[in-house]
Design an enzyme around this catalytic site. Structure first.
Site, PDB file in Angstrom:
ATOM      1  N   HIS A 214      24.045 -19.700   4.700  1.00  0.00           N
ATOM      2  CA  HIS A 214      23.068 -19.620   3.621  1.00  0.00           C
ATOM      3  C   HIS A 214      22.750 -21.053   3.181  1.00  0.00           C
ATOM      4  CE1 HIS A 214      24.041 -15.351   3.263  1.00  0.00           C
ATOM      5  NE2 HIS A 214      23.088 -15.226   2.355  1.00  0.00           N
ATOM      6  N   GLU A 217      17.972 -22.029   0.094  1.00  0.00           N
ATOM      7  CA  GLU A 217      17.359 -20.965  -0.695  1.00  0.00           C
ATOM      8  C   GLU A 217      17.009 -21.495  -2.077  1.00  0.00           C
ATOM      9  OE1 GLU A 217      18.260 -16.391  -2.223  1.00  0.00           O
ATOM     10  OE2 GLU A 217      19.898 -17.629  -1.474  1.00  0.00           O
TER      11      GLU A 217
END
Length: 371
Positions: A214, A217
């Site tokens: 991740h 973002e």
């Protein structure tokens, strides 16, 4: 007619057409995709108190996740994780995940979840992975019994604010021939850089294992740079902030910075989740989502759901919205889908078979209908 080019079926496409199109999903959280009724059932079984009655639960999750409050957004996961602490609960959730994705036209999915968050009732890490795999196996068997095609793999996630990434990486390697296809880290980016978990990533490299991170973002380019250049991520979870390294002049001329150029040149897949990105503020709207520009620039863009319950979404909803916002037709949807299949952590021959035997014929059939 037979042989019609996909280019002759421009968007916007109807929801029915999009639903019937074969789709590939790389970024979907198991604890973010429960059915509201299942949350209510499991809460009753384990005695967990929910914030809303059964009939209002779905709306509560969507409104809380869309409230603009990070605290309320994170609260939604405390409830789903709380009811996923037994083997039977994990198996049910995993089985229903397969059923729901298959009904939405998904033919391949990598579903991620964090085993370390599901051991509060005494299950071991191996036991929780086994329970999820049992649910996936049951779901796939049910789909195949009706003549459908569905392939699913687990991505085991470590939480970036915790200290169990090495343990979860070893778990992913131990299970990689039994339904697990890769590793991920998730959680707040700010203050928890991926480099805190370098030991886990170096171990995965030595074991020839795949992983995604991740990144990009909310935190921006430093997170993406570390994920790629320090940790060696195969894919970027979201990666939407790569647009911060792209300049568009008044005359429309585009200049890519060094990092953006590297990501595009190396064909590093971007696991984009449009509705989730709008919800978290990473994009202002679907129409303004960077996915439009990144698609035009031919980055390795893929379309995903992230958290189906919290975003009230599905692959059909995501792709229909993109078709409406950008005029995408079957050609673009097939491009997103093939991108995702090429980027999957499945063995090459299996990826190729799904592209040649399922995805391309599926889109060709839809194009023929439109003709």
């Amino acid at each position: 007619m037979a042989g019609m080019s996909l280019q002759s079926t421009p968007g916007p496409l109807s929801e029915d057409v999009v639903r019937r199109a074969p789709k590939v999903l790389l970024h979907d959280h198991l604890d973010g995709g429960l059915r509201p009724g299942t949350v209510a059932d499991l809460a009753a079984e384990c005695g967990h108190e929910l914030p809303a009655p059964r009939e209002e639960l779905g709306r509560w999750f969507a409104e809380s996740a869309d409230s603009g409050s990070l605290e309320r957004y994170l609260e939604t996961f405390t409830h789903t994780v709380a009811v996923m602490q037994s083997a039977s609960a994990l198996t049910r959730v995993a089985r229903e995940c397969v059923e729901d994705l298959a009904a939405d036209g998904v033919v391949y999915a990598e579903v991620r979840w964090a085993p370390e968050q599901h051991v509060e009732a005494g299950l071991s890490l191996d036991e929780v992975v086994a329970a999820v795999q049992q649910g996936f196996d049951e779901g796939v068997a049910a789909v195949e019994a009706t003549g459908g095609v569905f392939v699913v793999r687990q991505l085991l996630t470590a939480m970036r604010h915790a200290a169990r990434s090495q343990e979860i990486a070893e778990l992913a390697v131990a299970w990689r021939d039994r339904g697990v296809t890769g590793f991920d880290i998730a959680g707040a980016e700010a203050g928890y850089p991926p480099t805190r978990h370098l030991d886990a990533f170096e171990y995965l490299h030595r074991e020839n294992a795949h992983f995604t991170i991740h990144a990009g973002e909310a935190f921006g380019l430093p997170s993406i740079w570390e994920a790629i250049q320090w940790c060696g991520a195969d894919r970027l979870g979201h990666g939407v902030r790569i647009v911060d390294d792209i300049e568009v002049a008044d005359d429309g001329t585009v200049r890519l910075g060094r990092l953006a150029q590297y990501v595009r040149d190396k064909r590093i897949p971007l696991e984009m989740c449009p509705y989730s990105n709008v919800q978290t503020g990473a994009a202002t709207s679907i129409a303004e989502h960077p996915i439009g520009m990144l698609t035009d620039l031919r980055f390795r863009v893929t379309v995903n759901t992230d958290n189906r319950l919290m975003s009230g979404t599905s692959m059909t909803r995501e792709m229909t919205a993109l078709s409406e916002a950008f005029g995408y037709g079957l050609a673009e949807l097939q491009w997103f889908t093939v991108n995702a299949m090429k980027s999957a952590f499945l063995h090459f021959d299996e990826r190729l078979a799904l592209i040649d035997d399922v995805i391309k014929p599926g889109y060709a059939a839809l194009a023929a209908e439109s003709g």
